[in-house]
Design a protein around this motif. Structure first.
Motif, PDB file in Angstrom:
ATOM      1  N   VAL A 494      15.789  -5.073  -5.853  1.00 17.38           N
ATOM      2  CA  VAL A 494      14.393  -5.451  -5.544  1.00 17.38           C
ATOM      3  C   VAL A 494      14.015  -4.801  -3.939  1.00 17.38           C
ATOM      4  CG1 VAL A 494      12.597  -7.045  -5.512  1.00 17.38           C
ATOM      5  CG2 VAL A 494      14.491  -7.168  -7.164  1.00 17.38           C
ATOM      6  N   ASN A 495      12.967  -4.047  -3.887  1.00 10.57           N
ATOM      7  CA  ASN A 495      12.207  -3.875  -2.692  1.00 10.57           C
ATOM      8  C   ASN A 495      10.800  -4.376  -2.735  1.00 10.57           C
ATOM      9  OD1 ASN A 495      14.288  -1.830  -0.981  1.00 10.57           O
ATOM     10  ND2 ASN A 495      14.231  -0.864  -2.971  1.00 10.57           N
ATOM     11  N   ALA A 496      10.526  -4.599  -1.850  1.00 11.85           N
ATOM     12  CA  ALA A 496       9.026  -5.358  -1.776  1.00 11.85           C
ATOM     13  C   ALA A 496       8.356  -5.019  -0.525  1.00 11.85           C
ATOM     14  CB  ALA A 496       8.879  -6.716  -2.169  1.00 11.85           C
ATOM     15  N   SER A 497       7.006  -5.020  -0.372  1.00 11.36           N
ATOM     16  CA  SER A 497       6.434  -5.126   0.924  1.00 11.36           C
ATOM     17  C   SER A 497       5.165  -5.709   0.944  1.00 11.36           C
ATOM     18  CB  SER A 497       6.317  -3.593   1.324  1.00 11.36           C
ATOM     19  OG  SER A 497       7.703  -2.935   1.945  1.00 11.36           O
ATOM     20  N   ILE A 498       4.598  -6.037   1.949  1.00 10.63           N
ATOM     21  CA  ILE A 498       3.347  -6.582   2.188  1.00 10.63           C
ATOM     22  C   ILE A 498       2.639  -5.550   3.469  1.00 10.63           C
ATOM     23  CG2 ILE A 498       1.563  -8.289   2.831  1.00 10.63           C
ATOM     24  CD1 ILE A 498       3.879 -10.341   1.889  1.00 10.63           C
ATOM     25  N   ALA A 499       1.819  -4.809   3.381  1.00 13.22           N
ATOM     26  CA  ALA A 499       1.395  -3.888   4.394  1.00 13.22           C
ATOM     27  C   ALA A 499       0.118  -3.938   4.625  1.00 13.22           C
ATOM     28  CB  ALA A 499       1.925  -2.515   3.879  1.00 13.22           C
TER      29      ALA A 499
END
Length: 939
Positions: A494-499
Motif C-alpha cells: 500500500v502506497n498513499a499520499s496526502i498532497a
C-alpha cells in the motif's frame, strides 16, 4: 484552427500534422500543442487542456507559466513507428530520458527507461501502473517529469521522476472512423562472427599446446574440415543459418472511432499485433514451435456531462497477450548457439537422425523443432471511473473530483515441452558403423503455472481551485490517494499520499509554486511509514515585462526558473524487512561427526529502522520562445543528491555473527548534469519543415557506501561514478621471458609470453587487488536525439536520429572469451573471428588478443582495461515517408483521407564496436531492423 488541431489529435490523422509536434517539447514549447478540444469540465487528472496547456500530475498547467522540469511528445510523433511498445518509440525524443533494449525477444522487447539516471515511475491516465505495452495509436501524449516540483505530490515514490502517459479522449464533433493496417519485416542486426570448423580446430589445438597439452585434432581432421569432404564426420555448421530464418514478419491493425457532442464524447480503439520469431519450423509438427507474440488491446474512453456542472469519465481497457516459444526455451537455444562451435556435431546424421555426442547432448535444431512448445497467456483488465463536480455556485473556480481504478493482471505459462534423443554415428572401417543413442524421446509434458496474478486498486479524492483576480492568478490542488497492490503470494503493498500544490503568478511574469506531500508505505516499521516531502519553485518571465516587449517584441517567452525539493524512493523497500524471519531446514548439521537434522534457522537479520531513500533535487532552467513560437530553446542544470541509499555494509561482520547483514540506509550519491532542447519549424509556400534536437549530460558520484578500508585512493569505490567498473590497467602483452623476469609478478600466477601484462600501480612488484583502479573513463555520459521533417503537397518525410557518447562497456565471459561453455551442452565453447588476432610468436607485433587457452585463464580473463570498449553509437532510429492522396481523388468514395506510408526502424548504426550491436551485447536474441509499410483510411 482549434478545430483542426482537435481533429488531428483525437482521430489519429495520418496526414502530416503541424510539424513541430513531431519531437519532444519542453516547458517553453507552445508551437506544437496537439491537445483535446476544450470541454466545459475538468477530466481525469485535471482540467482539460487548451492549446497552451500541458498535463501535469493531478491537473493541467499553462506551458507559459510552467516552472517544472518537463518534456512532452505527442501522438503524431509516435504512432507510425513500427514498435510493439510505446517506450520504444521514445528514443531520441525527450531530453533526460535514455532507453536501452536489453531483452529483444517478441513480447519482451520493451526498452528499459532511465530518467536522469534512475528508473522512473510510470503513470497512465493518472494511475501508477506497471504497464507500458500500449499501442501508440491510443496515446495522446507522453510526458517526462524530472524535478522535485513536478513529482513531489507522489512523495515517497517521486525520487526517480515520472513518465506520464495520457490516452486519447473524444471530442465535440462529427464521428470519425480511422483504420490503419501495417505489415513489417524484421531482420536481425549484427550477429556474432564465429569461426568456421577449420579455423576453430586449428586454434583449439594451438590453445591446448599453450596449456602444455596434446592436440585433439589430427592433420587429417584439419584437411577434412578445410575441404569439406566429410560433412557428417567433420561437420561445419553455422547454427545461425540452420536454426534461424533471415527475416520474420510483423503485422498491426488498428481501428478507432471517436466523436461526440456537448454532452457526451467517446474514443473507442481496437488494436491487434502479431509479431513472429526467427526460428525455423518443421511442417511435420502439429503444433507451433516458433516463438511469436500476439496482442489484442481494447480501449473505450467515454466522457459524459451528467449535468452542466458534473462530468463523468469511464475508461475501460483490456489487453490479451498470447506468446509461444520452443519447449527448450528461446533463451536456452540462443545460449547454445552462442556457445556451440561449428564442428561440434552435424545437424542430421546420414540416416536423418539428429546429430550429437556425449559433449553436446542438446542438438540445437532439435531444440528448435522437436522439444515441444511453451505457450503463455497474459490478461489485463483496467477500469477507471472519475466524477468531477464544479462548485462555482459556492466559489467560482472550485471543483472536486473522485476517482476509482481497478487493474487486474493474470499471467499463466504452460509447459508442453518434451525431450528428444541425439545420435553419435562413428564410422568403423571394415566393421559396422557404431551408433550411440544419447538421451530419450520422452512424452510431452502437460503442466501449467501461474507466473503472476495481482490486483491493483487505486482511489483518489481531489479538491481544486483556479481563479484570476485582475493581474493575480491563483491555483490550488489538494489530493489524497491510496494505491494498493494485492498479489496471490504476498500481503498487499500500500502506497498513499496526502498532497497540496499551490500556484501563484502576477501577469504571467512572476511565478511561484509550492508542493507538500505526506506519503505512506506499509512495508516499513509502523514508526517509519509516513514522511514529508516538500518542493518549491520560482520563475520570472522577462518577456512579459513592458520594457522587454518594447525592445524585443519577437520573443514571447524568456523565462528563468528554479526549483528545489525533497522526494523519496520506496522501490527497494522489500517485503517487511523490519520483521525477523525464521526458516525451516532439513539439512542443519549437529555434533561430531555431524548429523543432519531438521531445524529452524534465522533468516537475514531484520532492520526495524529501515526507511525510504531520499533525494534532494535542485533544478535551474531557462526557456525561450521566439518568432511567433517557431523557434524554441530550453536549457537546464540539475543536481540530485541521493541519501539514505539502501546498501549492505562492506565489512566482514557477517562472518563473525554467522548471518547475512541486512540492508541499511547508509549510502549517498549525487547525479548532476545539463539538458538542452532546441527546435525550429516553419512554412515556405507549400513546403513545411521542422527540426528539433535534444542533448543531455549526466555525471554521477558515489559519495558514501560504507566500503571496506582500502589501502590506496585508486582502490576506493567511494568518490567514483556510480556502478564504476574496477580492474587492472592492461599494458600490452608479455613478449618474452626477459620481460616477465624483470617485471612485476601477478599474484598466484606465473605468466608466459602472450599473456596480458598489467601495471603495478603501487610499485611493490606484485600485481594484486591493490593495483585495481577504475577502468571506465568516468566522463559525463551524454545522449542526444534529432528529429526533422518536411511536408509538401501531400508528401511528408520524417526522421529521428538517436545516439549516446562517453559510454564504456565491459566485454567478458563465455560469449567473448575463447573456448568457454556455460550452456547446457557441456563441450568446449565457441570461438570468434576476433580470436584470429591472438598472440603467437609470429604475430607478437600485431596481436590484438592474448594467447589462447582452454577452460579460461585467471590472468587474461579478468577485469581489466583490455576488455573495456567504447560503446558509443549513433543510430537512424526511425525514417518515415508518407503520401496523403488529394481530397479530389477520394471525395467520391466518401472518405476523409487516405494515406500510405513506409517506415524503417534501426536502419543505420554507426559505432566503433565490431560485429555486435551496441544494445544487444552478446545477450543472445539479436537486435533488429524493421521495414514497415502501411495505410491509413479515415471516414
Amino acid at each position: 484552427m482549434m478545430k483542426k488541431y482537435a481533429t488531428f489529435f483525437f482521430l489519429g490523422m495520418t496526414a502530416l500534422a503541424p510539424l513541430a509536434s513531431q519531437a519532444g517539447a519542453t516547458a517553453a514549447d507552445t508551437s506544437d500543442r496537439k491537445v483535446p478540444a476544450p470541454q466545459s469540465l475538468p477530466a481525469p487528472g485535471g482540467v482539460l487542456p487548451l492549446r497552451d496547456t500541458v498535463p501535469v500530475l493531478f491537473g493541467m498547467q499553462s506551458s507559459a507559466k510552467l516552472l517544472q522540469s518537463y518534456g512532452i511528445v505527442y501522438n503524431d510523433a509516435l504512432r507510425n513507428i513500427p514498435v510493439t511498445s510505446v517506450e520504444n518509440a521514445l528514443y531520441g525524443k525527450l531530453a533526460g530520458l535514455s532507453l536501452a533494449q536489453n531483452n529483444l525477444a517478441p513480447g519482451e522487447d520493451g526498452a528499459a527507461m532511465s530518467l536522469r539516471g534512475a528508473s522512473p515511475l510510470v503513470v497512465v491516465d493518472g494511475v501508477p501502473r506497471d504497464i507500458t505495452s500500449i499501442d501508440p495509436e491510443q496515446v495522446a501524449s507522453v510526458s517526462v517529469l524530472r524535478d522535485a516540483l513536478a513529482t513531489a505530490m507522489y512523495g515517497a515514490r517521486a525520487a526517480n521522476g515520472v513518465v506520464m502517459i495520457q490516452t486519447k479522449h473524444g471530442y465535440n464533433g462529427k464521428k470519425r472512423i480511422s483504420f490503419t493496417a501495417q505489415t513489417a519485416m524484421q531482420q536481425m542486426l549484427q550477429t556474432p562472427k564465429f569461426l568456421g570448423a577449420y579455423d576453430y580446430a586449428r586454434l583449439y589445438n594451438e590453445a591446448l599446446a599453450n596449456d602444455g597439452r596434446q592436440p585433439v585434432y589430427t592433420q587429417a581432421d584439419l584437411d577434412a574440415w578445410k575441404n569439406g569432404s566429410d560433412p557428417y564426420g567433420h561437420p561445419d555448421v553455422n547454427w545461425y543459418d540452420k536454426v534461424l530464418k533471415d527475416q520474420a514478419g510483423m503485422q498491426r491493425y488498428n481501428l478507432n472511432i471517436s466523436g461526440g457532442n456537448r454532452i457526451s464524447r467517446y474514443f473507442v480503439d481496437l488494436d491487434y499485433l502479431n509479431q513472429k520469431g526467427y526460428f525455423v519450423t518443421d511442417p511435420n509438427n502439429t503444433y507451433k514451435t516458433n516463438n511469436f507474440y500476439q496482442r489484442f488491446i481494447f480501449r473505450s474512453n467515454v466522457d459524459v456531462e451528467l449535468t452542466k456542472t458534473t462530468l463523468l469519465n469511464l475508461s475501460l481497457a483490456g489487453r490479451i497477450r498470447n506468446s509461444n516459444e520452443p519447449g527448450a526455451t528461446t533463451a536456452s537455444i540462443f545460449n547454445n548457439i552462442m556457445s556451440t562451435p561449428n564442428n561440434a556435431y552435424p545437424v542430421h546424421n546420414f540416416d536423418g537422425s539428429l546429430g550429437g555426442n556425449n559433449d553436446y547432448q542438446n542438438n540445437i535444431y532439435g531444440q528448435a523443432v522437436r522439444s515441444g512448445y511453451r505457450p503463455a497467456y497474459n490478461r489485463n483488465l483496467m477500469a477507471d471511473l472519475n466524477v468531477t463536480q464544479r462548485l462555482d455556485a459556492f466559489l467560482p473556480g472550485l471543483y472536486v473530483k473522485g476517482a476509482f481504478s481497478l487493474n487486474t493482471y493474470y499471467d499463466e505459462t504452460l509447459n508442453r515441452s518434451k525431450s528428444f534423443a541425439v545420435y553419435n554415428v562413428i564410422p568403423r572401417p571394415g566393421q559396422d558403423t557404431l551408433i550411440n543413442k544419447i538421451g530419450t524421446d520422452g512424452q510431452q509434458n502437460n503442466s501449467s503455472a501461474i507466473a503472476d496474478d495481482y490486483r491493483q486498486a487505486y482511489t483518489e479524492f481531489l479538491v481544486g481551485y483556479d481563479s484570476t483576480f485582475g493581474s493575480h492568478h491563483v491555483g490550488v490542488t489538494a489530493v489524497g490517494f491510496r494505491d494498493s497492490y494485492t498479489s496471490v503470494r504476498n500481503l498487499p503493498l500500500v502506497n498513499a499520499s496526502i498532497a497540496l500544490r499551490a500556484r501563484y503568478d502576477f501577469e504571467e511574469k512572476y511565478l511561484l509554486e509550492f508542493v507538500m506531500s505526506r506519503s505512506y508505505n506499509n512495508m516499513y516499521h509502523p514508526d517509519n511509514r509516513w514522511g514529508y516531502f516538500p518542493a518549491a519553485g520560482i520563475g520570472w518571465n522577462i518577456a512579459r515585462e513592458s520594457w522587454f516587449r518594447s525592445a524585443l517584441p519577437g520573443i514571447s517567452i524568456l523565462k528563468l526558473r528554479a526549483s528545489y525539493g525533497i522526494t523519496g524512493n520506496t522501490s527497494d523497500a522489500g517485503y517487511y524487512q523490519y520483521i525477523q524471519y525464521f526458516n525451516n531446514t532439513t539439512s542443519y548439521n549437529f555434533g561430531n561427526p555431524s548429523t543432519s537434522a531438521a531445524a529452524i534457522t534465522e533468516g537475514v537479520l531484520a532492520n526495524p529502522g529501515l526507511a525510504w531513500e531520499k533525494t534532494s533535487k535542485l533544478n535551474i532552467g531557462v526557456d525561450i520562445s521566439a518568432l511567433r513560437d517557431r523557434l524554441e530553446f530550453s536549457a537546464e542544470y540539475f543536481r540530485n543528491r541521493n541519501t539514505d541509499l539502501l546498501m549492505i555494509r562492506g565489512d566482514n561482520a557477517s562472518g563473525i555473527i554467522g548471518n547475512s547483514l541486512p540492508s541499511e540506509n547508509i549510502g549517498e550519491s549525487v547525479y548532476k548534469g545539463m539538458e538542452f532542447t532546441a527546435g525550429f519549424n516553419g512554412q515556405a509556400g507549400a513546403l513545411g519543415y521542422f527540426v528539433k534536437g535534444n542533448l543531455s549530460f549526466l555525471q554521477s558520484r558515489m559519495e558514501e557506501m560504507q566500503e571496506v578500508r582500502r589501502a590506496y585512493d585508486w582502490n576506493r569505490r567511494t568518490g567514483q561514478p556510480v556502478n564504476m567498473q574496477f580492474g587492472y590497467v592492461a599494458d600490452g602483452f608479455y613478449q618474452n621471458d626477459d620481460e616477465i623476469q624483470k617485471g612485476p609478478s601477478p599474484e598466484g600466477y606465473s605468466p608466459v609470453p602472450g599473456d596480458i601484462r598489467y601495471r603495478d600501480l603501487n610499485g611493490d612488484g606484485t600485481i594484486n587487488l591493490l593495483d585495481e583502479r577504475p577502468i571506465f573513463n568516468g566522463k559525463p555520459f551524454f545522449y542526444y536525439g534529432l528529429s526533422a521533417g518536411l511536408s509538401w503537397k501531400g508528401l511528408d518525410l520524417n526522421m529521428t536520429w538517436q545516439g549516446v557518447g562517453n559510454r564504456d562497456i565491459y566485454l567478458g565471459g563465455a560469449n567473448v572469451w575463447e573456448f568457454l561453455n556455460t550452456s547446457l551442452n557441456g563441450g568446449p565453447g565457441q570461438a570468434q573471428e576476433s580470436h584470429l588476432g591472438r598472440w603467437t610468436p609470429q604475430t607478437a607485433a600485431t596481436a590484438t588478443y592474448p594467447r589462447l587457452t582452454v577452460n579460461g585463464n585467471v590472468n587474461n580473463h579478468r577485469a581489466s582495461t583490455f576488455w573495456v570498449k567504447d560503446g558509443s553509437y549513433l543510430r537512424l532510429k526511425n525514417l518515415e515517408l508518407g503520401y496523403t492522396l488529394p481530397q479530389r481523388w477520394i471525395s467520391r468514395l466518401k472518405l476523409a483521407s487516405i494515406r500510405a506510408f513506409a517506415s524503417g526502424y534501426n536502419l543505420l548504426t554507426f559505432t566503433p564496436l565490431k560485429n555486435m550491436d551496441p544494445e544487444a551485447l552478446f545477450t543472445g536474441y539479436p537486435n533488429q531492423r524493421i521495414v514497415n509499410f502501411g495505410m491509413n483510411i479515415q471516414l
